[in-house]
Scaffold this motif. Sequence first.
Motif, PDB file in Angstrom:
ATOM      1  N   ARG A 164      18.844   5.541  46.411  1.00  0.00           N
ATOM      2  CA  ARG A 164      20.128   4.971  46.832  1.00  0.00           C
ATOM      3  C   ARG A 164      19.921   3.766  47.747  1.00  0.00           C
ATOM      4  N   THR A 165      18.988   3.911  48.685  1.00  0.00           N
ATOM      5  CA  THR A 165      18.734   2.812  49.617  1.00  0.00           C
ATOM      6  C   THR A 165      18.219   1.590  48.877  1.00  0.00           C
ATOM      7  N   ARG A 166      17.293   1.822  47.951  1.00  0.00           N
ATOM      8  CA  ARG A 166      16.690   0.698  47.234  1.00  0.00           C
ATOM      9  C   ARG A 166      17.704   0.010  46.323  1.00  0.00           C
ATOM     10  N   VAL A 167      18.488   0.794  45.584  1.00  0.00           N
ATOM     11  CA  VAL A 167      19.480   0.204  44.688  1.00  0.00           C
ATOM     12  C   VAL A 167      20.576  -0.492  45.481  1.00  0.00           C
ATOM     13  N   SER A 168      20.990   0.100  46.596  1.00  0.00           N
ATOM     14  CA  SER A 168      22.021  -0.534  47.428  1.00  0.00           C
ATOM     15  C   SER A 168      21.526  -1.864  47.986  1.00  0.00           C
ATOM     16  N   ARG A 169      20.261  -1.901  48.395  1.00  0.00           N
ATOM     17  CA  ARG A 169      19.696  -3.145  48.921  1.00  0.00           C
ATOM     18  C   ARG A 169      19.642  -4.206  47.813  1.00  0.00           C
ATOM     19  N   PHE A 170      19.221  -3.793  46.618  1.00  0.00           N
ATOM     20  CA  PHE A 170      19.187  -4.728  45.492  1.00  0.00           C
ATOM     21  C   PHE A 170      20.591  -5.262  45.213  1.00  0.00           C
ATOM     22  N   ALA A 171      21.579  -4.366  45.210  1.00  0.00           N
ATOM     23  CA  ALA A 171      22.948  -4.789  44.929  1.00  0.00           C
ATOM     24  C   ALA A 171      23.457  -5.758  45.987  1.00  0.00           C
ATOM     25  N   ASP A 172      23.166  -5.470  47.252  1.00  0.00           N
ATOM     26  CA  ASP A 172      23.592  -6.374  48.322  1.00  0.00           C
ATOM     27  C   ASP A 172      22.959  -7.750  48.167  1.00  0.00           C
ATOM     28  N   ASP A 173      21.659  -7.756  47.814  1.00  0.00           N
ATOM     29  CA  ASP A 173      20.945  -9.023  47.677  1.00  0.00           C
ATOM     30  C   ASP A 173      21.424  -9.834  46.481  1.00  0.00           C
ATOM     31  N   HIS A 174      22.005  -9.144  45.480  1.00  0.00           N
ATOM     32  CA  HIS A 174      22.378  -9.828  44.247  1.00  0.00           C
ATOM     33  C   HIS A 174      23.887  -9.810  44.011  1.00  0.00           C
ATOM     34  N   ASP A 175      24.650  -9.499  45.052  1.00  0.00           N
ATOM     35  CA  ASP A 175      26.107  -9.569  45.013  1.00  0.00           C
ATOM     36  C   ASP A 175      26.689  -8.694  43.900  1.00  0.00           C
ATOM     37  N   CYS A 176      26.206  -7.450  43.853  1.00  0.00           N
ATOM     38  CA  CYS A 176      26.711  -6.487  42.876  1.00  0.00           C
ATOM     39  C   CYS A 176      27.291  -5.273  43.596  1.00  0.00           C
ATOM     40  N   GLU A 177      28.117  -4.514  42.888  1.00  0.00           N
ATOM     41  CA  GLU A 177      28.584  -3.231  43.386  1.00  0.00           C
ATOM     42  C   GLU A 177      27.682  -2.118  42.858  1.00  0.00           C
ATOM     43  N   THR A 178      27.798  -0.949  43.479  1.00  0.00           N
ATOM     44  CA  THR A 178      27.014   0.211  43.047  1.00  0.00           C
ATOM     45  C   THR A 178      27.946   1.365  42.719  1.00  0.00           C
ATOM     46  N   ALA A 179      27.446   2.309  41.947  1.00  0.00           N
ATOM     47  CA  ALA A 179      28.121   3.578  41.697  1.00  0.00           C
ATOM     48  C   ALA A 179      27.042   4.649  41.606  1.00  0.00           C
ATOM     49  N   PHE A 180      27.226   5.758  42.315  1.00  0.00           N
ATOM     50  CA  PHE A 180      26.235   6.823  42.338  1.00  0.00           C
ATOM     51  C   PHE A 180      26.849   8.110  41.794  1.00  0.00           C
ATOM     52  N   VAL A 181      26.126   8.735  40.877  1.00  0.00           N
ATOM     53  CA  VAL A 181      26.584   9.940  40.192  1.00  0.00           C
ATOM     54  C   VAL A 181      25.554  11.040  40.417  1.00  0.00           C
ATOM     55  N   GLU A 182      26.017  12.238  40.779  1.00  0.00           N
ATOM     56  CA  GLU A 182      25.121  13.376  40.978  1.00  0.00           C
ATOM     57  C   GLU A 182      25.595  14.539  40.112  1.00  0.00           C
ATOM     58  N   SER A 183      24.666  15.157  39.378  1.00  0.00           N
ATOM     59  CA  SER A 183      25.040  16.218  38.456  1.00  0.00           C
ATOM     60  C   SER A 183      23.928  17.254  38.344  1.00  0.00           C
ATOM     61  N   ASN A 184      24.306  18.455  37.964  1.00  0.00           N
ATOM     62  CA  ASN A 184      23.326  19.506  37.679  1.00  0.00           C
ATOM     63  C   ASN A 184      23.152  19.689  36.177  1.00  0.00           C
ATOM     64  N   MET A 185      23.259  18.596  35.424  1.00  0.00           N
ATOM     65  CA  MET A 185      23.283  18.698  33.971  1.00  0.00           C
ATOM     66  C   MET A 185      22.021  19.334  33.385  1.00  0.00           C
ATOM     67  N   LEU A 186      20.887  19.268  34.098  1.00  0.00           N
ATOM     68  CA  LEU A 186      19.684  19.899  33.575  1.00  0.00           C
ATOM     69  C   LEU A 186      19.558  21.361  33.981  1.00  0.00           C
TER      70      LEU A 186
END
Length: 435
Positions: A164-186
Amino acid sequence: MSSLIIDRLSATDGTLECSVRCSGDLERFVTDEPFRTSYDVSIADVPPGVLAIPVLAQVCPVAWANGADVYVDEVDATFARALEDVRESLSEMYDFIDGGTLYARRTIDPDPETSGEHGLLFTGGVDSTCSYVRHRGESPTLISIRGWTITPDASDDDEWDALRTRVSRFADDHDCETAFVESNMLSFLDHPMLLAHYKRYVDGGWYSSVGHGLGLLGLCAPMAYARGMDDLSVAATHWDGIDLEWGSRPDIDEHVRWTGTRCHHDAYDLTRQERLDVIAEYVRDEDPTLQLQTCNDRMDGNCGECEKCYRTAVGLRLSGLEPSDHGYPFADSDYARLRRSLEGGDWVLGQDERHMWADIRDRVRETEPATPAERAFFEWLEGVDLDELISVSDPPLSHRLLRAGARNAPNALYNAAYPAWIAAKTGVRRVRSDR
């Protein structure tokens, strides 16, 4: 008649939950755990027919493998038709996909408000980063999912926080939004038992070989509907010309859709090395400090010692980049270590990796080595039989015998013994997608 029934579907704020009941012959594939998925956007106003999509995307392939029918109160009509197309693609790929019908009391055709938003499943690996570069003009929303390579277990909290931290940092640096999904599908399905039954037919695990294209995209449906997202992309793992039996391919992912959203299988026209070329050009033109994350063993950086780290580092060099500038501790001395590990069968490799090393070898034949160590490795790679590198990585006989026993064990005996054996004995390492 074999059947799976979806019931007690509920949505509260950003949390979706339902239970799955099944006929006795399918009990070994379904645990007592309810299916749960959480989103960082409210799904309270999403129609039940769309809320049913995430669980249907997980259970339908299991039903199809057993000729079972699936029952649900309400389903989005567009997704119901998509399931028929996906089932046809999977049945052409696998003989054990044997049919089964979806029955719904109601089908719906809602009228969502679309925003023109483009979503991209994203981990920061080679494939998803290439897809970001190709679509950066659309400022895609970067979607990360917890539940496959990072489990919902508390023991994986640190890895999820790192992603989450890494993707959020990438999104901030590249002017993108994020969405995080958590599931017990497995974990709400019994994946060790699915593996016991179907490993003999597939090159990887159940989810990688059968379920993850439909499964991961389907998980996003309530979030995509709530956000008005009309396009959703998943980066290709393979490429045109590789006809591997794999759960995410154009003939699966391009069929997945629900009202308001179409899904896409991106960059299938590029080999993995060509995707690294796209990234390299972007690095040179716009983002010289770009970091990649592909490690099999870590989410807070790359170990530099697993097969995927070595493979990515070699690919970066072939694309004209220095691996150490982009997250991979790699030096000339690593070429000899890499060769020893490949020859010694230190990693479990399948046809997937065989094609990726063949892709690297094709580029090696066009590349002038920069150092003696690189020359020695390139010469070895040009002459080695890649099929032999795969064969030395076959799973041990004890694992194959265990799976055969599990397939025929009574449910009560299996439920007590098999999961405990897996947890205590195998130490099977999870393989992370590049996405």
